[in-house]
Design an enzyme around this catalytic site. Sequence first.
Site, mmCIF file in Angstrom:
data_model
loop_
_atom_site.group_PDB
_atom_site.id
_atom_site.type_symbol
_atom_site.label_atom_id
_atom_site.label_comp_id
_atom_site.label_asym_id
_atom_site.label_seq_id
_atom_site.Cartn_x
_atom_site.Cartn_y
_atom_site.Cartn_z
ATOM 1 C CG ASP A 13 -1.898 -1.189 1.196
ATOM 2 O OD1 ASP A 13 -2.234 -1.657 0.083
ATOM 3 O OD2 ASP A 13 -2.268 -1.660 2.281
ATOM 4 C CE LYS A 16 2.435 -2.444 -4.282
ATOM 5 N NZ LYS A 16 2.076 -2.050 -2.912
ATOM 6 N N GLY A 40 -4.428 -4.429 -3.842
ATOM 7 C CA GLY A 40 -5.443 -3.414 -4.147
ATOM 8 C C GLY A 40 -4.708 -2.144 -4.518
ATOM 9 C CG HIS A 41 -1.983 -2.033 -7.033
ATOM 10 N ND1 HIS A 41 -1.051 -2.511 -7.904
ATOM 11 C CD2 HIS A 41 -1.707 -2.602 -5.835
ATOM 12 C CE1 HIS A 41 -0.244 -3.350 -7.259
ATOM 13 N NE2 HIS A 41 -0.636 -3.422 -6.006
ATOM 14 N NE ARG A 142 6.241 -31.148 -6.168
ATOM 15 C CZ ARG A 142 7.245 -31.837 -5.653
ATOM 16 N NH1 ARG A 142 8.232 -32.203 -6.411
ATOM 17 N NH2 ARG A 142 7.258 -32.152 -4.378
ATOM 18 C CD GLN A 223 0.840 -8.872 -2.792
ATOM 19 O OE1 GLN A 223 1.436 -9.424 -3.688
ATOM 20 N NE2 GLN A 223 -0.430 -8.570 -2.890
ATOM 21 C CG LEU A 331 6.278 15.216 1.668
ATOM 22 C CD1 LEU A 331 7.192 14.483 2.641
ATOM 23 C CD2 LEU A 331 7.114 16.021 0.681
HETATM 24 P P1 GDP Z 1 -0.796 0.337 -3.539
HETATM 25 O O1 GDP Z 1 -1.379 -0.940 -3.066
HETATM 26 O O2 GDP Z 1 0.670 0.424 -3.269
HETATM 27 O O3 GDP Z 1 -1.113 0.653 -4.975
HETATM 28 O O4 GDP Z 1 -1.465 1.490 -2.659
HETATM 29 P P2 GDP Z 1 -3.025 1.614 -2.291
HETATM 30 O O5 GDP Z 1 -3.774 2.049 -3.480
HETATM 31 O O6 GDP Z 1 -3.474 0.397 -1.587
HETATM 32 O O7 GDP Z 1 -2.970 2.749 -1.176
HETATM 33 C C1 GDP Z 1 -2.428 4.002 -1.441
HETATM 34 C C2 GDP Z 1 -3.502 5.050 -1.163
HETATM 35 O O8 GDP Z 1 -2.895 6.324 -1.080
HETATM 36 C C3 GDP Z 1 -4.526 5.164 -2.259
HETATM 37 O O9 GDP Z 1 -5.759 5.534 -1.678
HETATM 38 C C4 GDP Z 1 -3.986 6.278 -3.147
HETATM 39 O O10 GDP Z 1 -5.020 6.953 -3.864
HETATM 40 C C5 GDP Z 1 -3.383 7.175 -2.109
HETATM 41 N N1 GDP Z 1 -2.204 7.958 -2.532
HETATM 42 C C6 GDP Z 1 -1.183 7.596 -3.343
HETATM 43 N N2 GDP Z 1 -0.251 8.559 -3.373
HETATM 44 C C7 GDP Z 1 -0.685 9.537 -2.547
HETATM 45 C C8 GDP Z 1 -0.152 10.790 -2.132
HETATM 46 O O11 GDP Z 1 0.936 11.197 -2.498
HETATM 47 N N3 GDP Z 1 -0.900 11.529 -1.258
HETATM 48 C C9 GDP Z 1 -2.104 11.117 -0.792
HETATM 49 N N4 GDP Z 1 -2.748 11.886 0.070
HETATM 50 N N5 GDP Z 1 -2.635 9.941 -1.162
HETATM 51 C C10 GDP Z 1 -1.922 9.163 -2.023
HETATM 52 P P1 IMO Z 2 -0.832 -4.185 -2.272
HETATM 53 O O1 IMO Z 2 -0.394 -4.700 -3.624
HETATM 54 C C1 IMO Z 2 -0.915 -4.609 2.044
HETATM 55 C C2 IMO Z 2 -0.783 -8.671 3.670
HETATM 56 C C3 IMO Z 2 -2.026 -9.085 4.419
HETATM 57 C C4 IMO Z 2 -1.407 -9.997 5.465
HETATM 58 C C5 IMO Z 2 -0.318 -10.705 4.672
HETATM 59 C C6 IMO Z 2 -0.714 -12.072 4.139
HETATM 60 O O2 IMO Z 2 -2.136 -3.507 -2.293
HETATM 61 O O3 IMO Z 2 0.253 -3.394 -1.631
HETATM 62 P P2 IMO Z 2 -2.268 -12.804 2.104
HETATM 63 O O4 IMO Z 2 -3.711 -12.582 1.861
HETATM 64 O O5 IMO Z 2 -1.361 -12.273 1.044
HETATM 65 O O6 IMO Z 2 -1.937 -14.230 2.441
HETATM 66 O O7 IMO Z 2 -1.957 -11.979 3.466
HETATM 67 O O8 IMO Z 2 0.006 -9.850 3.591
HETATM 68 N N1 IMO Z 2 -0.996 -8.181 2.280
HETATM 69 C C7 IMO Z 2 -0.999 -6.888 1.939
HETATM 70 N N2 IMO Z 2 -0.890 -5.781 2.708
HETATM 71 N N3 IMO Z 2 -1.008 -4.502 0.703
HETATM 72 C C8 IMO Z 2 -1.088 -5.593 -0.088
HETATM 73 O O9 IMO Z 2 -1.069 -5.528 -1.432
HETATM 74 C C9 IMO Z 2 -1.127 -6.860 0.547
HETATM 75 N N4 IMO Z 2 -1.224 -8.138 0.094
HETATM 76 C C10 IMO Z 2 -1.133 -8.930 1.160
HETATM 77 O O10 IMO Z 2 -2.667 -7.983 4.997
HETATM 78 O O11 IMO Z 2 -0.791 -9.228 6.457
HETATM 79 MG MG MG Z 3 -2.876 -1.642 -1.839
#
Ligand code: GDP
Ligand code: IMO
Ligand code: MG
Length: 422
Positions: A13, A16, A40-41, A142, A223, A331
Amino acid sequence: MGHKVLTGLQWGDEGKGKITDLLAEKADVVVRFAGGNNAGHTVIVEEEKFELHLIPAGILYPEKYCLLGNGMVIDPFSLIEEMEGLEERGLKLDRLFISSQAHLVLPYHQLIDNLEENRKEGDKIGTTGRGIGPAYADKASRRGLRVGDLLKPLDFSRKLEKALNYHNQIIEKIYSAKPLEHSEVKDKVLALADKIKPHITNIPYLLADLDQQGKAIFFEGAQGTMLDLDHGTYPYVTSSNPAAGGVSSGTGMGPASLEDIIGVAKAYLTRVGKGPFPTELTDEVGHWLQERGNEFGVTTGRPRRCGWLDLPALRYAALINSTTEIALTKLDVLSGLEEIKVCTAYDIAGEKTAKFPDSWQLKEAQPIYKTLPGWEEDITGITSFKELPPIAQDYVNFIEEEIALEISLLSTGPERNQVIKR
Ligand code: GDP
Ligand code: IMO
Ligand code: MG
């Protein structure tokens, strides 16, 4: 041609999705190499929000190839839901290709993931409940079924029967739960096969072709490094290799083809799920970061634990990935804090170290903090480094010096254009 890789340097999170979307503009091909719909991106383009789980963020551009690599585990139900959701929003999926060798996440994986988490008492992993661990376990044992099996219904049925014979015993005897019906699972999954079929291909050969044609390939990590099965805070990890090493095993494109390894890190730190988090803030500052940063999981909606930036962890993650540059996100969230702490080192039983402690040392490791001044000004959407308050510039420069890597992108908001390119 040298291709780009983007990986998360923390516990996921990091932002990315946003950074991939930004950098994918210059790529022809965007590839996921590990994980599944545990990811979840979020991408926000002109106030329209997209939440992607399996499909690379490049899909939002009309002309890019989007590939799901061999190293992924793919839940066909989730895939179809995501495909249909994107199509309903007017996106074309004719350039989406899925590896025939990626493993399928099937209903018994999800069931076992949840049964196992419920069975554990104090030592839950806090998984996303998507069946990821059991699917990778079947792959290693496997016993797995793969995307290519959808192309041969009779073989699929036979393999599913074998897998269910095994898993149903576990479901009944270990978890005392209701076994799954072979015909029901088979019919439900095969009903989706027609929609998936046109996208199934051999990804290593397709990538080699695209590479030869001179296409720019971008690998979108899911991740984060601290969740890596081999390099993260085991056992509180995911079951794949999200670090850059996973690109080659997960797509068939060898390490020599990779050039820029961009690491994404938040300006503070979050973790969703259980496991060690030495710089976690359980006080009102942590709560404040959670609210300001809107730190709630995209996949499960769970609140994310928040804490201060951990530089030993960041240096470690950069090392594991051979990171060449950093994108620092969120930031803007720090604006308004009187002071900001940063963990610069650890004290382990009286010894100071700049390294991130091994799992066995984590319980006794105490973070050593440096306290930096905060800034008041709202910096949301700023696009030039010089326009940042000098104290915010100092914060960024401090991190850069401490990790000895260039912060080439600074994100100042969730939208595509809210970024400082340095
Ligand atoms: P990912 O899994 O690495 O793609 O990240 P997520 O989407 O799960 O979580 C990142 C969250 O931060 C999302 O709600 C983005 O819209 C938000 N986000 C990303 N960059 C920024 C930033 O520079 N500032 C703020 N306030 N939010 C951001
Ligand atoms: P993105 O791509 C944050 C965490 C879960 C748990 C551990 C194992 O959005 O950054 P799993 O279901 O993979 O067996 O869970 O990994 N986890 C993540 N945490 N962002 C993710 O993906 C994650 N994918 C798995 O919360 O701690
Ligand atoms: Mg995410």
